[in-house]
Write an enzyme that holds these catalytic residues in place. Structure first.
Site, PDB file in Angstrom:
ATOM      1  N   HIS A 120      -8.540  66.161  12.386  1.00 46.56           N
ATOM      2  CA  HIS A 120      -7.579  65.207  12.936  1.00 46.56           C
ATOM      3  C   HIS A 120      -8.280  64.144  13.795  1.00 46.56           C
ATOM      4  CE1 HIS A 120      -3.712  67.800  12.372  1.00 46.56           C
ATOM      5  NE2 HIS A 120      -4.456  67.718  11.274  1.00 46.56           N
ATOM      6  N   GLU A 122      -7.689  63.011  16.768  1.00 46.19           N
ATOM      7  CA  GLU A 122      -7.962  63.406  18.161  1.00 46.19           C
ATOM      8  C   GLU A 122      -9.171  64.334  18.228  1.00 46.19           C
ATOM      9  OE1 GLU A 122      -5.211  63.632  16.392  1.00 46.19           O
ATOM     10  OE2 GLU A 122      -3.417  63.773  17.610  1.00 46.19           O
ATOM     11  N   CYS A 146      -0.665  66.946  17.270  1.00 37.90           N
ATOM     12  CA  CYS A 146      -0.101  68.214  16.773  1.00 37.90           C
ATOM     13  C   CYS A 146      -0.480  69.330  17.753  1.00 37.90           C
ATOM     14  CB  CYS A 146      -0.652  68.514  15.384  1.00 37.90           C
ATOM     15  SG  CYS A 146      -2.377  69.017  15.410  1.00 37.90           S
ATOM     16  N   CYS A 149      -4.357  69.851  18.186  1.00 37.66           N
ATOM     17  CA  CYS A 149      -4.986  68.775  18.974  1.00 37.66           C
ATOM     18  C   CYS A 149      -4.566  68.867  20.435  1.00 37.66           C
ATOM     19  CB  CYS A 149      -4.629  67.413  18.391  1.00 37.66           C
ATOM     20  SG  CYS A 149      -5.406  67.126  16.797  1.00 37.66           S
TER      21      CYS A 149
HETATM   22  N1  LIG Z   1      -1.860  64.011  15.638  1.00 34.91           N
HETATM   23  C1  LIG Z   1      -2.269  64.024  14.352  1.00 34.91           C
HETATM   24  C2  LIG Z   1      -1.429  64.462  13.346  1.00 34.91           C
HETATM   25  C3  LIG Z   1      -1.862  64.418  12.048  1.00 34.91           C
HETATM   26  N2  LIG Z   1      -3.086  63.957  11.783  1.00 34.91           N
HETATM   27  C4  LIG Z   1      -3.509  63.804  10.386  1.00 34.91           C
HETATM   28  C5  LIG Z   1      -3.597  64.995   9.506  1.00 34.91           C
HETATM   29  C6  LIG Z   1      -3.311  64.433   8.141  1.00 34.91           C
HETATM   30  O1  LIG Z   1      -4.473  63.809   7.601  1.00 34.91           O
HETATM   31  C7  LIG Z   1      -2.284  63.356   8.429  1.00 34.91           C
HETATM   32  C8  LIG Z   1      -0.873  63.839   8.292  1.00 34.91           C
HETATM   33  O2  LIG Z   1      -0.579  63.929   6.918  1.00 34.91           O
HETATM   34  P1  LIG Z   1       0.927  64.013   6.381  1.00 34.91           P
HETATM   35  O3  LIG Z   1       1.465  65.321   6.889  1.00 34.91           O
HETATM   36  O4  LIG Z   1       1.690  62.856   6.967  1.00 34.91           O
HETATM   37  O5  LIG Z   1       0.787  63.942   4.894  1.00 34.91           O
HETATM   38  O6  LIG Z   1      -2.514  62.974   9.767  1.00 34.91           O
HETATM   39  C9  LIG Z   1      -3.920  63.524  12.796  1.00 34.91           C
HETATM   40  O7  LIG Z   1      -5.042  63.058  12.549  1.00 34.91           O
HETATM   41  N3  LIG Z   1      -3.484  63.590  14.071  1.00 34.91           N
HETATM   42 ZN   LIG Z   2      -3.751  67.318  15.288  1.00 34.38          ZN
END
Ligand SMILES: Nc1ccn([C@H]2C[C@H](O)[C@@H](COP(=O)(O)O)O2)c(=O)n1
Ligand SMILES: [Zn+2]
Length: 200
Positions: A120, A122, A146, A149
């Site tokens: 992710h 973060e 999330c 993170c």
């Molecule tokens: N705080 C976050 C939340 C999610 N991510 C990333 C992880 C995945 O690559 C994408 C989410 O994918 P989706 O569920 O929309 O198909 O975002 C993050 O980097 N940081």
């Molecule tokens: Zn995350």
């Protein structure tokens, strides 16, 4: 007028300078006297400057997010220290050496799903930091952190998280529960209409 109260509710939707005015009124301080008006103006100006700073760093986080190869959601994160110097940036991507052509972003199969492999934004920003510690740093991220993170941000002892987009899904609800319990404040920032023009 009702008696002064420390309870300041129902005003959080107001712009910051009006919030102050509202607070003063609740405390019986006349916001129309010229001295108090000067204080209000000063405070409004400071609040405006702060908001512009947060928007500036979030715009940088948005630009950073454009480097992500995730076709569904690009996330960018910028971390700044107490002097407002950027100490790290990150975006969501597969780990170094994990080939996008093998570990593809679009696989539906649970065994190959991107969520098993992606780092992710973060987490990358925490790992990439160019300083000894992130204590008291501020985090700017385009999507609410999330739960995983949030754990890392709490452990890193950052002091505040500013974010753009929110999601009402379990990992994000758990994250909020944890951040609130750990007293790590977070705040959603709205970008000014017309100025936030990065197309992705
Ligand atoms: N705080 C976050 C939340 C999610 N991510 C990333 C992880 C995945 O690559 C994408 C989410 O994918 P989706 O569920 O929309 O198909 O975002 C993050 O980097 N940081
Ligand atoms: Zn995350």
């Amino acid at each position: 007028m009702s008696p002064p109260t420390n309870e300041i509710s129902e005003i959080s939707d107001l712009p910051q300078h009006l919030q102050l005015e509202n607070r003063l009124e609740k405390l019986y301080i006349n916001p129309n006297s010229s001295t108090n008006q000067q204080l209000i103006d000063e405070d409004a100006r400071k609040a405006e400057n702060q908001l512009e700073k947060h928007q500036r760093f979030l715009r940088m986080a948005k630009v950073t997010s454009l480097r992500s190869k995730d076709p569904n959601t690009q996330v960018g994160c910028v971390i700044v220290d107490k002097e407002n110097c950027i100490v790290s940036v990150g975006y969501n991507g597969f780990p170094i050496g994990v080939d996008d052509d093998v570990f593809r972003w679009d696989k539906e199969d649970p065994e190959d799903n991107k969520h098993l492999y992606v780092v992710h934004a973060e987490m990358n920003a925490i790992i990439n930091k160019r300083c000894a510690t992130l204590h008291d740093c501020t985090v700017y991220v385009t999507l609410f952190p999330c739960n995983k993170c949030a754990q890392m941000l709490i452990q890193s002892r950052v002091k505040k998280v500013y974010f753009l987009e929110d999601r009402d899904e379990l990992p994000f609800r758990a994250s909020k529960k944890m951040l609130e319990h750990a007293k790590l404040p977070y705040e959603q920032i709205v970008m000014p209409r017309g100025k936030y023009v990065i197309e992705c």
